[in-house]
Design an enzyme around this catalytic site. Structure first.
Site, PDB file in Angstrom:
ATOM      1  CB  CYS A   1      -5.359  -1.328  -1.534  1.00  0.00           C
ATOM      2  SG  CYS A   1      -6.734  -0.512  -0.726  1.00  0.00           S
TER       3      CYS A   1
ATOM      4  CB  CYS B   1      -8.770  -4.312  -3.910  1.00  0.00           C
ATOM      5  SG  CYS B   1      -7.603  -3.007  -3.487  1.00  0.00           S
TER       6      CYS B   1
ATOM      7  CD  GLU C   1      -5.547  -5.760  -0.953  1.00  0.00           C
ATOM      8  OE1 GLU C   1      -4.912  -4.690  -0.841  1.00  0.00           O
ATOM      9  OE2 GLU C   1      -6.388  -6.142  -0.133  1.00  0.00           O
TER      10      GLU C   1
ATOM     11  CB  CYS D   1     -11.238  -1.996  -0.034  1.00  0.00           C
ATOM     12  SG  CYS D   1     -10.476  -1.424  -1.566  1.00  0.00           S
TER      13      CYS D   1
ATOM     14  CG  ASN E   1      -0.381  -0.134   2.535  1.00  0.00           C
ATOM     15  OD1 ASN E   1       0.647  -0.770   2.705  1.00  0.00           O
ATOM     16  ND2 ASN E   1      -1.020   0.471   3.519  1.00  0.00           N
ATOM     17  CB  ILE E   2       1.732   3.640  -2.285  1.00  0.00           C
ATOM     18  CG1 ILE E   2       2.580   2.414  -2.651  1.00  0.00           C
ATOM     19  CG2 ILE E   2       2.559   4.930  -2.394  1.00  0.00           C
ATOM     20  CD1 ILE E   2       3.038   2.367  -4.108  1.00  0.00           C
ATOM     21  CD  GLU E   3      -1.478   4.915   4.469  1.00  0.00           C
ATOM     22  OE1 GLU E   3      -1.040   5.770   5.263  1.00  0.00           O
ATOM     23  OE2 GLU E   3      -2.216   3.971   4.802  1.00  0.00           O
TER      24      GLU E   3
HETATM   25  N1  THU Z   1      -5.254  -1.329   2.674  1.00  0.00           N
HETATM   26  C1  THU Z   1      -4.695  -2.214   1.800  1.00  0.00           C
HETATM   27  O1  THU Z   1      -3.626  -1.959   1.227  1.00  0.00           O
HETATM   28  N2  THU Z   1      -5.340  -3.383   1.578  1.00  0.00           N
HETATM   29  C2  THU Z   1      -6.453  -3.797   2.252  1.00  0.00           C
HETATM   30  O2  THU Z   1      -6.949  -4.892   2.013  1.00  0.00           O
HETATM   31  C3  THU Z   1      -7.039  -2.936   3.263  1.00  0.00           C
HETATM   32  C4  THU Z   1      -6.521  -1.550   3.317  1.00  0.00           C
HETATM   33  C5  THU Z   1      -4.505  -0.117   2.993  1.00  0.00           C
HETATM   34  C6  THU Z   1      -5.033   1.173   2.456  1.00  0.00           C
HETATM   35  C7  THU Z   1      -4.455   2.156   3.458  1.00  0.00           C
HETATM   36  O3  THU Z   1      -3.118   2.459   3.097  1.00  0.00           O
HETATM   37  C8  THU Z   1      -4.404   1.395   4.755  1.00  0.00           C
HETATM   38  O4  THU Z   1      -4.460   0.019   4.385  1.00  0.00           O
HETATM   39  C9  THU Z   1      -5.506   1.701   5.725  1.00  0.00           C
HETATM   40  O5  THU Z   1      -6.731   1.656   5.100  1.00  0.00           O
END
Ligand code: THU
Length: 139
Positions: A58, A94, A60, A91, A47-49
């Site tokens: 996300c 994804c 995935e 989510c 995941n990259i915020e």
């Molecule tokens: N996130 C994912 O990468 N995959 C998931 O299945 C659930 C949520 C990430 C998105 C965000 O960076 C962090 O988790 C919190 O929501």
């Protein structure tokens, strides 16, 4: 006995390595994802915020887009790893992206790297009604 699913050792090892690259500055919720394609190849993502929170992506989708960028078109399995005790639930965004490159039988394995908990579904089980090319008039 029920629920004897195990995550392969090589997947766990890879997930432990790549989750270090998760960029989750804001949520502190680190996620790694690994996909296996019909050609037997493996791709991954984290995941990259973003400071503009809504631009976060996300793990995935990063993993799926990485596979597709390498010319892959069919995902047979997707793994999701977190450091939290409870496995993540993928989510809706994804799942929609996965449905473009998966099928009813695509396997989703979500697991914790800190507990032995595993959740698993087929794509059909977790996302039975999906918008797809079949819904489009001109496809
Ligand atoms: N996130 C994912 O990468 N995959 C998931 O299945 C659930 C949520 C990430 C998105 C965000 O960076 C962090 O988790 C919190 O929501």
């Amino acid at each position: 006995m029920r629920n004897m699913i195990e995550i392969p050792d090589d997947i766990i090892k890879l997930a432990k390595e790549i989750i270090k690259n998760s960029y989750a500055l804001y949520s502190k919720y680190n996620v790694a994802s690994i996909v296996k394609t019909d050609k037997g190849n493996v791709y991954w993502g984290v995941n990259i915020e973003n400071a503009s929170y809504g631009l976060t992506i996300c793990a995935e989708r990063v993993a799926i887009f990485n596979a597709v960028s390498h010319g892959e078109r069919k995902i047979k399995e997707i793994y999701i790893a977190v450091n939290n005790e409870e496995p993540a639930i993928p989510c809706g965004a994804c799942l929609q992206v996965l449905s473009e490159f998966g099928d009813d039988n695509t396997k989703i394995y979500s697991f914790s790297l800190t507990s032995n908990k595993i959740k698993h579904w087929t794509l059909k089980e977790i996302f039975p009604y999906r918008f797809s090319s079949k819904n489009l008039n001109n496809f």
